[in-house]
Scaffold this motif. Structure first.
Motif, mmCIF file in Angstrom:
data_model
loop_
_atom_site.group_PDB
_atom_site.id
_atom_site.type_symbol
_atom_site.label_atom_id
_atom_site.label_comp_id
_atom_site.label_asym_id
_atom_site.label_seq_id
_atom_site.Cartn_x
_atom_site.Cartn_y
_atom_site.Cartn_z
ATOM 1 N N VAL A 62 0.838 -1.208 0.000
ATOM 2 C CA VAL A 62 0.000 0.000 0.000
ATOM 3 C C VAL A 62 0.872 1.257 0.000
ATOM 4 O O VAL A 62 0.651 2.194 -0.783
ATOM 5 N N GLY A 63 1.898 1.276 0.878
ATOM 6 C CA GLY A 63 2.783 2.430 0.947
ATOM 7 C C GLY A 63 3.538 2.664 -0.349
ATOM 8 O O GLY A 63 3.665 3.810 -0.817
ATOM 9 N N THR A 64 4.033 1.592 -0.953
ATOM 10 C CA THR A 64 4.792 1.715 -2.201
ATOM 11 C C THR A 64 3.901 2.189 -3.339
ATOM 12 O O THR A 64 4.315 3.024 -4.164
ATOM 13 N N PHE A 65 2.672 1.673 -3.404
ATOM 14 C CA PHE A 65 1.748 2.099 -4.459
ATOM 15 C C PHE A 65 1.385 3.576 -4.302
ATOM 16 O O PHE A 65 1.373 4.330 -5.285
ATOM 17 N N ILE A 66 1.096 3.996 -3.059
ATOM 18 C CA ILE A 66 0.768 5.407 -2.824
ATOM 19 C C ILE A 66 1.951 6.293 -3.215
ATOM 20 O O ILE A 66 1.779 7.350 -3.839
ATOM 21 N N ALA A 67 3.179 5.857 -2.873
ATOM 22 C CA ALA A 67 4.372 6.627 -3.224
ATOM 23 C C ALA A 67 4.540 6.725 -4.739
ATOM 24 O O ALA A 67 4.949 7.763 -5.271
ATOM 25 N N ALA A 68 4.232 5.635 -5.437
ATOM 26 C CA ALA A 68 4.410 5.615 -6.890
ATOM 27 C C ALA A 68 3.486 6.589 -7.605
ATOM 28 O O ALA A 68 3.813 7.075 -8.694
ATOM 29 N N ILE A 69 2.325 6.876 -7.011
ATOM 30 C CA ILE A 69 1.374 7.792 -7.650
ATOM 31 C C ILE A 69 1.294 9.127 -6.925
ATOM 32 O O ILE A 69 0.462 9.968 -7.283
ATOM 33 N N ALA A 70 2.155 9.334 -5.913
ATOM 34 C CA ALA A 70 2.053 10.524 -5.060
ATOM 35 C C ALA A 70 2.170 11.811 -5.871
ATOM 36 O O ALA A 70 3.182 12.036 -6.545
ATOM 37 N N PRO A 71 1.153 12.702 -5.796
ATOM 38 C CA PRO A 71 1.215 13.969 -6.525
ATOM 39 C C PRO A 71 1.804 15.115 -5.700
ATOM 40 O O PRO A 71 2.064 16.188 -6.221
ATOM 41 N N SER A 72 1.986 14.878 -4.394
ATOM 42 C CA SER A 72 2.451 15.959 -3.516
ATOM 43 C C SER A 72 3.323 15.399 -2.398
ATOM 44 O O SER A 72 3.366 14.182 -2.164
ATOM 45 N N PHE A 73 3.997 16.312 -1.697
ATOM 46 C CA PHE A 73 4.847 15.905 -0.580
ATOM 47 C C PHE A 73 4.033 15.238 0.514
ATOM 48 O O PHE A 73 4.453 14.242 1.097
ATOM 49 N N GLU A 74 2.851 15.788 0.813
ATOM 50 C CA GLU A 74 2.025 15.247 1.894
ATOM 51 C C GLU A 74 1.626 13.799 1.626
ATOM 52 O O GLU A 74 1.659 12.953 2.525
#
Length: 485
Positions: A100-112
């Motif tokens: 979950v963390g890696t997937f969110i990081a891969a699509i992260a649009p912002s620092f937050e």
């Protein structure tokens, strides 16, 4: 390595049980490698992320500080979790959190969003590392643990070493998101391997949860990690009220936590493990070695990029041979430990580390890359001779019921030592820089920056040398543990 091992030396409640140790070990190795790779792979993208997210270094540093803080809070609780949930439940949960963390990081649009992703990744790693060590202790008999721990050491050392180099290559051709997209398939493979092959190796006893112990642990380890990490960020340094407050809160909470654990019949972390002298000695040696290694891993890239004015990718390539060799040597050192014991590895290893750090403290702006590569290789060889042999020898002395506590203590203090080592290293380096610039005619001249940084790096390595000498003195008391079960 045998495909299965009798559990007569492991799970006493079912002496006939056998485990398919190779698939279990492979599942841990894949998962652990990607988890630790992701931790360091992002470091080399920090400069790009500052520009992309239009923020500053102090803010972006939270991608590392938040990761360490999460580990510092959750790892101490792992000993309790190992007694509340089965091996399969914890493994699958840790992999799901990492995915979950890696997937969110891969699509992260912002620092937050990326910050949230890092917390999820750290939660997965916080569950995985203690579970991995505890499981290895239980499914392998004592005479084969050195080799097994050596394989784990290969992952722990190799993954962070190749992270900066691979991410540097990725950044030259793709965006930083691909650092995480490349990791995601391997985590899914690790999860599938765990679902298919992971077995329950511990007895679920579900001890009573002491809420006050959890609160004190969170305040204690979290406060210390946050305080030291904040000191290393450069916002006021050690004199910052925030740094002083969090370190005091952390220290007081840890004292109260320790007193409470020693008075409890069933503590959250059984600190009575420190009654076993080789375990205590191993904790100290591993703590110092992690301080030395992580402070060096911070100082060297800064020197290579700031003192020698190399690119991030070139710096990663220079550090790659030593890191790879360190990982490859871990299984070798594990087998040598099984055969000869710890003393003939740990003491020579620390001698090599001390000599090497003394040579590092003499680096200049004219030092050659070949010389630096050779020194880094020697440093990694020395550390590989110390880490796994000392750790395995110390854990071997503990009774089986202390394994969750021992692994929780080891892994927690490694995170704390990382925060302390990097913070002190950065502070000493900064002080050395300022001292150098105060003695030149024009401190604002950019031509002085490489020499000033190098002077600070020299002081940082002198700090690491002092720590290594202390470890060497302690190492003379190490003795091989005789395991009768």
């Amino acid at each position: 390595m045998d495909a299965s091992v009798s559990a007569s030396a492991t799970a006493s409640q079912n002496p006939e049980k056998t485990y398919k140790v190779v698939p279990i070990l492979v599942a841990f190795l894949i998962s652990g490698f990607i988890g630790l790779f992701s931790e360091t792979a992002l470091n080399i993208a920090i400069s790009d992320l500052i520009q992309i997210f239009n923020t500053n270094a102090a803010t972006i540093q939270w991608l590392t500080t938040g990761y360490l803080l999460t580990l510092g809070i959750l790892v101490p609780v792992s000993g309790l979790l190992l007694q509340w949930f089965t091996t399969r439940q914890l493994f699958i949960t840790s992999l799901c959190l990492s995915i979950v963390g890696t997937f969110i990081a891969a699509i992260a649009p912002s620092f937050e969003v990326l910050m949230v992703a890092r917390v999820f990744q750290a939660m997965g790693t916080a569950l995985l590392l203690p579970l991995m060590f505890n499981t290895i202790l239980l499914i392998f008999p004592a005479e084969k643990r050195g080799a097994a721990m050596g394989m784990i050491g290969l992952v722990i050392m190799f993954a962070p070493a190749v992270g900066p180099t691979i991410s540097g290559l990725v950044l030259e051709n793709l965006t930083w998101h691909w650092i995480f997209w490349l990791s995601l398939p391997f985590l899914v493979i690790g999860l599938i391997a765990g679902i298919l092959y992971m077995e329950n190796v511990t007895e679920v006893t579900k001890p009573k949860i002491d809420i006050l112990s959890v609160i004190l642990s969170t305040l204690g380890f979290g406060g210390v990690v946050f305080g030291f990490s904040s000191a290393g960020e450069g916002e006021g340094g050690w004199s910052s009220p925030k740094v002083i407050a969090f370190i005091i809160i952390g220290a007081v909470s840890l004292i109260l936590f320790s007193i409470r654990q020693l008075k409890m019949e069933k503590p959250m972390i059984n600190l009575r493990a420190f009654r076993y002298p080789m375990f205590t000695l191993a904790v100290i040696l591993v703590f110092i070695c992690m301080m030395v290694m992580l402070s060096s891993m911070l100082l060297l890239p800064l020197y290579l990029q700031g003192g020698l004015v190399l690119t991030a990718f070139a710096a990663g390539l220079i550090l790659l041979p030593g890191g790879v060799l360190n990982g490859l040597l871990s299984p070798v050192m594990g087998r040598l430990f099984d055969k000869y014991g710890p003393k003939w590895l740990v003491i020579p290893g620390l001698v090599i580390v001390a000599i090497d750090l003394w040579l590092f403290s003499g680096l200049t702006t004219t030092s050659t890359t070949g010389f630096i590569i050779a020194l880094h290789i020697l440093l990694m060889i020395g550390i590989s001779m110390v880490m796994m042999p000392a750790q395995t020898n110390g854990l071997n002395q503990l009774p089986k019921e202390y394994y969750p506590d021992g692994t929780a203590i080891m892994n927690t203090l490694q995170q704390v030592s990382g925060a302390i080592g990097t913070a002190i290293g950065v502070s000493i380096m900064s002080a050395g820089q300022h001292d150098y610039l105060s003695k030149v005619d024009n401190p604002q001249d950019p031509a002085h920056i490489p020499a000033a940084l190098t002077a600070g790096i020299q002081d940082g390595f002198l700090f690491a040398l002092g720590a290594a000498i202390i470890a060497l003195i302690i190492a003379f008391f190490i003795k091989r543990v005789k395991v009768d079960y």
